[in-house]
Write an enzyme that holds these catalytic residues in place. Structure first.
Site, PDB file in Angstrom:
ATOM      1  CG  ASN A  58      -1.587   1.029   1.197  1.00  0.00           C
ATOM      2  OD1 ASN A  58      -2.246   1.846   0.627  1.00  0.00           O
ATOM      3  ND2 ASN A  58      -2.270   1.517   2.987  1.00  0.00           N
ATOM      4  CD1 TRP A  59       3.547   1.170  -2.594  1.00  0.00           C
ATOM      5  CD2 TRP A  59       3.903   1.999  -4.830  1.00  0.00           C
ATOM      6  NE1 TRP A  59       4.216   0.263  -3.710  1.00  0.00           N
ATOM      7  CE2 TRP A  59       3.843   0.907  -5.212  1.00  0.00           C
ATOM      8  CE3 TRP A  59       3.651   3.241  -6.069  1.00  0.00           C
ATOM      9  CZ2 TRP A  59       4.587   0.416  -5.979  1.00  0.00           C
ATOM     10  CZ3 TRP A  59       3.852   2.158  -7.657  1.00  0.00           C
ATOM     11  CH2 TRP A  59       4.707   1.970  -7.515  1.00  0.00           C
ATOM     12  CE  LYS A  60       0.007   3.206   5.066  1.00  0.00           C
ATOM     13  NZ  LYS A  60      -0.324   3.321   6.010  1.00  0.00           N
ATOM     14  N   GLY A 115       2.726  -1.478   4.356  1.00  0.00           N
ATOM     15  CA  GLY A 115       2.662   0.477   3.611  1.00  0.00           C
ATOM     16  C   GLY A 115       4.484   1.098   3.827  1.00  0.00           C
ATOM     17  N   GLY A 167       2.991   2.661  11.371  1.00  0.00           N
ATOM     18  CA  GLY A 167       3.980   3.424  10.575  1.00  0.00           C
ATOM     19  C   GLY A 167       4.648   4.007  11.867  1.00  0.00           C
ATOM     20  CB  SER A 198       5.634  -1.324  12.077  1.00  0.00           C
ATOM     21  OG  SER A 198       5.096   0.353  11.833  1.00  0.00           O
ATOM     22  CG  HIS A 221      -5.796   1.822   5.301  1.00  0.00           C
ATOM     23  ND1 HIS A 221      -5.250   3.145   6.309  1.00  0.00           N
ATOM     24  CD2 HIS A 221      -4.703   0.662   4.978  1.00  0.00           C
ATOM     25  CE1 HIS A 221      -4.463   2.415   6.523  1.00  0.00           C
ATOM     26  NE2 HIS A 221      -4.166   1.474   5.641  1.00  0.00           N
ATOM     27  CD  GLU A 272      -2.993  -2.235   7.744  1.00  0.00           C
ATOM     28  OE1 GLU A 272      -2.707  -2.554   7.162  1.00  0.00           O
ATOM     29  OE2 GLU A 272      -3.918  -1.406   7.552  1.00  0.00           O
ATOM     30  CD  GLU A 330      -3.162   5.374   7.210  1.00  0.00           C
ATOM     31  OE1 GLU A 330      -3.097   5.549   5.107  1.00  0.00           O
ATOM     32  OE2 GLU A 330      -1.746   4.896   7.549  1.00  0.00           O
TER      33      GLU A 330
HETATM   34  P1  PGA Z   1       2.805   0.425   7.325  1.00  0.00           P
HETATM   35  O1  PGA Z   1       1.480   0.479   6.776  1.00  0.00           O
HETATM   36  O2  PGA Z   1       3.569  -0.569   6.732  1.00  0.00           O
HETATM   37  O3  PGA Z   1       3.582   1.591   7.155  1.00  0.00           O
HETATM   38  O4  PGA Z   1       2.768   0.461   8.826  1.00  0.00           O
HETATM   39  C1  PGA Z   1       0.354  -0.461   7.232  1.00  0.00           C
HETATM   40  C2  PGA Z   1      -0.723   0.096   6.124  1.00  0.00           C
HETATM   41  O5  PGA Z   1      -1.367   0.961   6.812  1.00  0.00           O
HETATM   42  O6  PGA Z   1      -0.930  -1.100   5.445  1.00  0.00           O
END
Ligand code: PGA
Length: 251
Positions: free
Chosen positions: A9-11, A235, A174, A214, A96, A168, A98
């Protein structure tokens, strides 16, 4: 069939040129990828078609980070499941944390999105997970159960089989803090048992349940090693081709 999946997931990261370069780097590394793992790249919307074209002769699949809860019409700024299907992308992340936290996406809205994703023959990666305060209050099981029931349990068995779940824990996204392998396995088993209660053990055993938060090359092995963890939603570490390849090969 239950598969191992590693999805990046490149966000909201990468410029167009960086996205193309990263994809080409991964295509060069593809021969090293574990053959039994499905690899999915999930760039920002704007680059989706380019990545579909770049990867058309490879096994790499492309997805999007969101899709609208309505099929089409006067909804400025939205992108629908029908559009995503029309460019041959295959996966869509739904719910997600976010999106839940910053864009007020409720279980009800996510359920509408999930319905359209399934109707358009896309594979949803439906995310669930608790925030730190909920875990500290020992409410994580209840929160995840609710997200799963309200978000996903109204579909038929035939539809449900197409869903990928991602656990998650929000406190691990993150932050550099990962759930321990035991914490991940505990929740993944809990999720699989809930699905089994609703749809039966056979169906539950067919569902891929990914862990996210993470995950890095250095900890992927111990997380993927758990019997109910079928891969990861990655991510930050998916923005580096070598690191992401090492994660793909961590099973
Ligand atoms: P992260 O994000 O690996 O940077 O913690 C994971 C995600 O939000 O899918």
């Amino acid at each position: 069939m239950r598969k191992n999946i590693v999805a990046g997931n490149w966000k909201m990261n990468t410029t167009f040129d960086e996205a193309v370069t990263l994809t080409k780097e991964l295509l060069n590394l593809e021969k090293q990828f574990d053959k039994n793992t499905e690899v999915v790249l999930i760039p920002p919307f704007l680059y989706t078609k380019t990545l579909v074209d770049l990867t058309q002769n490879s096994k790499i699949k492309i997805g999007t980070q969101n899709s609208a809860n309505i099929l089409e019409g006067a909804y400025t700024g939205e992108v629908s499941a029908k559009m995503i299907a029309s460019i041959n992308a295959q996966y869509v992340i739904i719910g997600h944390s976010e999106r839940r936290a910053y864009y007020n996406e409720t279980n009800q809205i996510l359920n509408q999105k999930l319905k359209l994703v399934l109707e358009n023959n896309l594979i949803p990666i439906f995310c669930v997970g608790e925030i730190l305060a909920e875990r500290e209050a020992n409410k994580h099981f209840e929160i995840i159960k609710n997200q799963l029931i309200e978000g996903t349990f109204n579909f038929s068995e035939t539809d449900y089989k197409k869903i990928v779940i991602a656990y998650e824990p929000v406190w691990a996204i993150g932050t550099g803090k990962t759930a321990s392998p035991e914490q991940a396995q505990e929740i993944h088993t809990f999720i699989r048992n809930l699905i089994a209660e609703k749809f039966g053990v056979n169906l539950a055993n067919e569902i891929s349940i990914l862990y996210g938060g993470s995950v890095k090359a250095s900890n992927a092995k111990e997380i993927f090693n758990n019997k109910d963890v079928d891969g990861g939603l990655i991510g930050g570490a998916s923005l580096n081709a070598k690191e992401f390849t090492d994660i793909i090969n961590a099973f």
